[in-house]
Design a protein around this motif. Structure first.
Motif, mmCIF file in Angstrom:
data_model
loop_
_atom_site.group_PDB
_atom_site.id
_atom_site.type_symbol
_atom_site.label_atom_id
_atom_site.label_comp_id
_atom_site.label_asym_id
_atom_site.label_seq_id
_atom_site.Cartn_x
_atom_site.Cartn_y
_atom_site.Cartn_z
ATOM 1 N N THR A 127 0.853 -1.177 0.000
ATOM 2 C CA THR A 127 0.000 0.000 0.000
ATOM 3 C C THR A 127 0.891 1.228 0.000
ATOM 4 O OG1 THR A 127 -0.081 -0.002 2.421
ATOM 5 C CG2 THR A 127 -1.862 -1.148 1.266
ATOM 6 N N ALA A 128 0.293 2.386 -0.169
ATOM 7 C CA ALA A 128 1.070 3.620 -0.200
ATOM 8 C C ALA A 128 1.785 3.823 1.134
ATOM 9 C CB ALA A 128 0.158 4.809 -0.487
ATOM 10 N N LEU A 129 3.012 4.330 1.060
ATOM 11 C CA LEU A 129 3.804 4.558 2.269
ATOM 12 C C LEU A 129 3.169 5.658 3.106
ATOM 13 C CD1 LEU A 129 6.504 3.680 3.599
ATOM 14 C CD2 LEU A 129 7.562 5.629 2.471
ATOM 15 N N GLU A 130 2.877 5.338 4.381
ATOM 16 C CA GLU A 130 2.205 6.291 5.262
ATOM 17 C C GLU A 130 3.101 6.780 6.392
ATOM 18 O OE1 GLU A 130 -1.176 4.224 6.667
ATOM 19 O OE2 GLU A 130 -2.261 4.289 4.768
ATOM 20 N N THR A 131 4.267 6.201 6.527
ATOM 21 C CA THR A 131 5.103 6.508 7.684
ATOM 22 C C THR A 131 6.202 7.514 7.367
ATOM 23 O OG1 THR A 131 6.423 4.559 7.182
ATOM 24 C CG2 THR A 131 4.693 4.321 8.822
ATOM 25 N N ASP A 132 6.139 8.163 6.212
ATOM 26 C CA ASP A 132 7.115 9.170 5.825
ATOM 27 C C ASP A 132 8.470 8.503 5.569
ATOM 28 O OD1 ASP A 132 8.085 11.613 5.151
ATOM 29 O OD2 ASP A 132 7.764 12.556 7.091
ATOM 30 N N LEU A 133 9.450 9.301 5.194
ATOM 31 C CA LEU A 133 10.776 8.771 4.911
ATOM 32 C C LEU A 133 11.475 8.355 6.206
ATOM 33 C CD1 LEU A 133 12.039 11.346 2.259
ATOM 34 C CD2 LEU A 133 11.210 9.033 1.849
ATOM 35 N N PRO A 134 12.353 7.348 6.137
ATOM 36 C CA PRO A 134 13.075 6.943 7.347
ATOM 37 C C PRO A 134 14.075 8.008 7.765
ATOM 38 C CG PRO A 134 13.965 5.828 5.425
ATOM 39 C CD PRO A 134 12.736 6.551 4.962
ATOM 40 N N MET A 135 14.478 7.959 9.025
ATOM 41 C CA MET A 135 15.488 8.887 9.497
ATOM 42 C C MET A 135 16.821 8.596 8.821
ATOM 43 S SD MET A 135 14.767 9.288 13.589
ATOM 44 C CE MET A 135 15.233 7.595 13.930
ATOM 45 N N ALA A 136 17.648 9.625 8.676
ATOM 46 C CA ALA A 136 18.962 9.444 8.076
ATOM 47 C C ALA A 136 19.788 8.497 8.937
ATOM 48 C CB ALA A 136 19.662 10.787 7.938
ATOM 49 N N ASP A 137 20.480 7.592 8.286
ATOM 50 C CA ASP A 137 21.309 6.616 8.995
ATOM 51 C C ASP A 137 22.765 7.026 8.853
ATOM 52 O OD1 ASP A 137 22.572 4.475 10.104
ATOM 53 O OD2 ASP A 137 21.486 2.944 8.974
ATOM 54 N N THR A 138 23.327 7.574 9.909
ATOM 55 C CA THR A 138 24.701 8.078 9.855
ATOM 56 C C THR A 138 25.740 6.959 9.915
ATOM 57 O OG1 THR A 138 24.689 8.383 12.265
ATOM 58 C CG2 THR A 138 24.073 10.282 10.896
ATOM 59 N N SER A 139 25.290 5.722 10.115
ATOM 60 C CA SER A 139 26.235 4.612 10.197
ATOM 61 C C SER A 139 26.640 4.088 8.823
ATOM 62 C CB SER A 139 25.641 3.466 11.024
ATOM 63 O OG SER A 139 24.528 2.888 10.349
ATOM 64 N N ILE A 140 25.973 4.568 7.762
ATOM 65 C CA ILE A 140 26.314 4.134 6.407
ATOM 66 C C ILE A 140 26.814 5.329 5.614
ATOM 67 C CG2 ILE A 140 24.624 2.257 6.432
ATOM 68 C CD1 ILE A 140 22.757 3.982 4.815
ATOM 69 N N PRO A 141 27.582 5.105 4.540
ATOM 70 C CA PRO A 141 28.092 6.219 3.732
ATOM 71 C C PRO A 141 26.961 7.090 3.212
ATOM 72 C CG PRO A 141 29.214 4.177 3.159
ATOM 73 C CD PRO A 141 28.088 3.797 4.077
ATOM 74 N N ALA A 142 27.230 8.392 3.092
ATOM 75 C CA ALA A 142 26.194 9.349 2.690
ATOM 76 C C ALA A 142 25.640 9.031 1.307
ATOM 77 C CB ALA A 142 26.772 10.765 2.719
ATOM 78 N N HIS A 143 26.504 8.589 0.379
ATOM 79 C CA HIS A 143 26.021 8.329 -0.980
ATOM 80 C C HIS A 143 25.114 7.090 -1.029
ATOM 81 C CE1 HIS A 143 29.555 5.713 -0.662
ATOM 82 N NE2 HIS A 143 29.040 4.991 -1.633
ATOM 83 N N VAL A 144 25.347 6.124 -0.120
ATOM 84 C CA VAL A 144 24.477 4.948 -0.058
ATOM 85 C C VAL A 144 23.098 5.359 0.464
ATOM 86 C CG1 VAL A 144 24.133 2.694 1.037
ATOM 87 C CG2 VAL A 144 26.414 3.375 0.262
ATOM 88 N N LEU A 209 32.310 12.690 -1.365
ATOM 89 C CA LEU A 209 31.482 11.895 -0.457
ATOM 90 C C LEU A 209 31.108 10.550 -1.048
ATOM 91 C CD1 LEU A 209 29.121 14.716 0.888
ATOM 92 C CD2 LEU A 209 31.141 13.738 2.004
ATOM 93 N N GLY A 210 31.664 10.254 -2.223
ATOM 94 C CA GLY A 210 31.361 8.980 -2.863
ATOM 95 C C GLY A 210 30.266 9.124 -3.896
ATOM 96 N N SER A 211 30.139 8.138 -4.748
ATOM 97 C CA SER A 211 29.114 8.132 -5.791
ATOM 98 C C SER A 211 28.252 6.885 -5.654
ATOM 99 C CB SER A 211 29.773 8.156 -7.172
ATOM 100 O OG SER A 211 30.623 7.033 -7.332
ATOM 101 N N LEU A 212 27.096 6.909 -6.295
ATOM 102 C CA LEU A 212 26.204 5.757 -6.237
ATOM 103 C C LEU A 212 26.909 4.535 -6.822
ATOM 104 C CD1 LEU A 212 22.774 7.271 -7.360
ATOM 105 C CD2 LEU A 212 23.718 7.075 -5.060
#
Length: 225
Positions: A127-144, A209-212
């Motif tokens: 179904t359509a996403l209702e919980t908004d975007l997840p919080m930023a995860d600082t434990s992974i690289p920014a480009h990921v 900061l890295g690339s995709l």
């Protein structure tokens, strides 16, 4: 992996999905395919053993079935790994098991205003996403993290109206609003807007900061198509 049967199942499944995601499908044959199939078998055996261990055999009753994220990820990893072997029904079945486990924790009922943790989770059904975007995860690289968010934005295009039109193509008895040229154009505009993220990815790369990754770029292209 020697702690519990579920831990063992997760380790085997993680090893299998690592092989799956680090080799192109065209190279998944011979030793690689045999190794991945063997890991899948060991994971399934351990996973089902975990279920059996939950029964109270001496007392003649049913023990508590633990429900946790390890089981969910094991099912997801196994579902991914079954696809290259053409085991689509098995893959679908075990992915639905992952969804069922999530639903037993009522994740699909959580809302951002009620529980801040809900921003780290997604809806557990189609179904359509209702919980908004997840919080930023600082434990992974920014480009990921950037690539993941761009992928989420693409999936957000699939709203309730989109699903209604999709369902009616397969089951005409389902209700759906009239499909208009304006609605189609709005969806195309949303797809076009998703390309804006390309400039942000280029900026990340320019700032060092890295690339995709190639896999991320492939996921975005395939999802957009």
């Amino acid at each position: 992996m020697h702690n519990t049967a579920y831990d063992e199942a997760l380790v085997y499944a993680f090893a299998a999905v690592t092989i799956n995601r680090t080799h192109a499908y065209s190279t998944l044959h011979g030793n690689f395919a045999g190794l991945m199939a063997n890991l899948i078998r060991h994971s399934l055996k351990a996973y089902r053993e975990g279920e059996i261990n939950g029964y109270d055999w001496e007392g003649g009753g049913l023990g508590h079935l633990p429900v946790n994220i390890k089981q969910v990820m094991t099912c997801i990893f196994l579902g991914i790994c079954m696809i290259p072997f053409g085991q689509f029904h098995r893959s679908f079945s075990i992915l639905r098991e992952a969804i069922t486990i999530i639903q037993t924790r009522d994740v699909h009922r959580w809302r951002t205003n009620d529980d801040p943790e809900s921003r780290r989770k997604v809806a557990s059904v189609l179904t359509a996403l209702e919980t908004d975007l997840p919080m930023a995860d600082t434990s992974i690289p920014a480009h990921v993290d950037l690539g993941f968010r761009r992928l989420i934005h693409l999936y957000l295009i699939q709203d309730e109206t989109f699903f209604a039109h999709w369902r009616v193509q397969h089951r005409p008895r389902y209700p759906a609003p009239d499909m208009t040229a304006g609605w189609i154009e709005s969806k195309q505009a949303q797809l076009d807007d998703s390309e804006v993220g390309t400039a942000e990815a280029a900026l990340f790369q320019a700032q060092g900061l890295g690339s995709l990754t190639e896999f991320q770029q492939a996921d975005l292209v395939i999802t957009r198509i």
